[in-house]
Design a protein around this motif. Structure first.
Motif, PDB file in Angstrom:
ATOM      1  N   UNK A 250      -0.598  -4.394  -3.348  1.00  0.00           N
ATOM      2  CA  UNK A 250      -1.577  -4.035  -4.379  1.00  0.00           C
ATOM      3  C   UNK A 250      -1.942  -2.556  -4.251  1.00  0.00           C
ATOM      4  N   UNK A 251      -2.129  -2.092  -3.029  1.00  0.00           N
ATOM      5  CA  UNK A 251      -2.445  -0.672  -2.815  1.00  0.00           C
ATOM      6  C   UNK A 251      -1.325   0.210  -3.355  1.00  0.00           C
ATOM      7  N   UNK A 252      -0.090  -0.182  -3.112  1.00  0.00           N
ATOM      8  CA  UNK A 252       1.043   0.603  -3.616  1.00  0.00           C
ATOM      9  C   UNK A 252       1.056   0.615  -5.146  1.00  0.00           C
ATOM     10  N   UNK A 253       0.871  -0.540  -5.772  1.00  0.00           N
ATOM     11  CA  UNK A 253       0.869  -0.605  -7.241  1.00  0.00           C
ATOM     12  C   UNK A 253      -0.242   0.261  -7.834  1.00  0.00           C
ATOM     13  N   UNK A 254      -1.410   0.254  -7.189  1.00  0.00           N
ATOM     14  CA  UNK A 254      -2.570   0.974  -7.703  1.00  0.00           C
ATOM     15  C   UNK A 254      -2.652   2.415  -7.202  1.00  0.00           C
ATOM     16  N   UNK A 255      -1.690   2.794  -6.355  1.00  0.00           N
ATOM     17  CA  UNK A 255      -1.664   4.129  -5.755  1.00  0.00           C
ATOM     18  C   UNK A 255      -2.978   4.432  -5.036  1.00  0.00           C
ATOM     19  N   UNK A 256      -3.394   3.471  -4.221  1.00  0.00           N
ATOM     20  CA  UNK A 256      -4.608   3.598  -3.422  1.00  0.00           C
ATOM     21  C   UNK A 256      -4.278   3.402  -1.954  1.00  0.00           C
ATOM     22  N   UNK A 257      -5.218   3.765  -1.105  1.00  0.00           N
ATOM     23  CA  UNK A 257      -5.113   3.488   0.317  1.00  0.00           C
ATOM     24  C   UNK A 257      -5.391   1.999   0.515  1.00  0.00           C
ATOM     25  N   UNK A 258      -4.646   1.314   1.394  1.00  0.00           N
ATOM     26  CA  UNK A 258      -4.908  -0.110   1.616  1.00  0.00           C
ATOM     27  C   UNK A 258      -6.361  -0.415   1.989  1.00  0.00           C
ATOM     28  N   UNK A 259      -7.040   0.526   2.621  1.00  0.00           N
ATOM     29  CA  UNK A 259      -8.439   0.335   2.990  1.00  0.00           C
ATOM     30  C   UNK A 259      -9.374   0.250   1.790  1.00  0.00           C
ATOM     31  N   UNK A 260      -8.908   0.695   0.636  1.00  0.00           N
ATOM     32  CA  UNK A 260      -9.712   0.650  -0.580  1.00  0.00           C
ATOM     33  C   UNK A 260      -9.593  -0.686  -1.318  1.00  0.00           C
ATOM     34  N   UNK A 261      -8.687  -1.539  -0.883  1.00  0.00           N
ATOM     35  CA  UNK A 261      -8.449  -2.808  -1.570  1.00  0.00           C
ATOM     36  C   UNK A 261      -9.422  -3.863  -1.055  1.00  0.00           C
ATOM     37  N   UNK A 262     -10.116  -4.504  -1.987  1.00  0.00           N
ATOM     38  CA  UNK A 262     -11.090  -5.555  -1.667  1.00  0.00           C
ATOM     39  C   UNK A 262     -10.420  -6.906  -1.865  1.00  0.00           C
ATOM     40  N   UNK A 263     -10.309  -7.674  -0.792  1.00  0.00           N
ATOM     41  CA  UNK A 263      -9.604  -8.959  -0.867  1.00  0.00           C
ATOM     42  C   UNK A 263     -10.367 -10.014  -1.658  1.00  0.00           C
ATOM     43  N   UNK A 264     -11.649  -9.763  -1.926  1.00  0.00           N
ATOM     44  CA  UNK A 264     -12.452 -10.731  -2.672  1.00  0.00           C
ATOM     45  C   UNK A 264     -12.663 -10.317  -4.129  1.00  0.00           C
TER      46      UNK A 264
END
Length: 89
Positions: free
Chosen positions: A21-35
C-alpha cells in the motif's frame, strides 16, 4: 493454485500489505494506518486491482476484484487472507 511465497502469518501479511500500500501511494510504510480504510488512505481502484493481482501472485489465491472494498482495512484484509489460505490448504 500456485505456490505461495508468503506464509499464512497475520503479522507477515500485515507487513507485506503495508509495504504494498505504501508503494502504491508513494508513502513511507510508517505513514500507513492498518485500521484506516484503503479509500481514506487514497487507494484508487487501479491500485486496488493491482493489489488483487499481487495477492494472487504472492499467495496463490484467486481473489475477487472487490477485495479492497469487501475488506477495507489492512487488518481486515490480513485476517481474511489468513482464513482463506487456511481453507485452501
Amino acid at each position: 493454485m500456485t505456490e505461495s511465497t508468503l506464509t499464512t502469518s497475520t503479522g507477515e501479511l500485515r507487513t507485506w500489505l503495508i509495504q504494498r500500500i505504501a508503494e502504491y501511494l508513494e508513502k513511507d510504510p510508517g505513514e500507513i494506518d492498518t485500521e484506516a480504510t484503503f479509500e481514506a488512505q487514497g487507494l484508487d481502484s487501479m491500485a486496488a486491482l493491482t493489489l488483487c493481482d499481487d495477492i494472487e501472485d504472492q499467495m496463490g489465491l484467486v481473489v475477487e476484484p472487490t477485495l479492497a472494498w469487501d475488506h477495507p482495512t489492512i487488518d481486515e484484509l490480513a485476517e481474511f487472507l489468513v482464513t482463506t489460505a487456511a481453507e485452501e490448504h
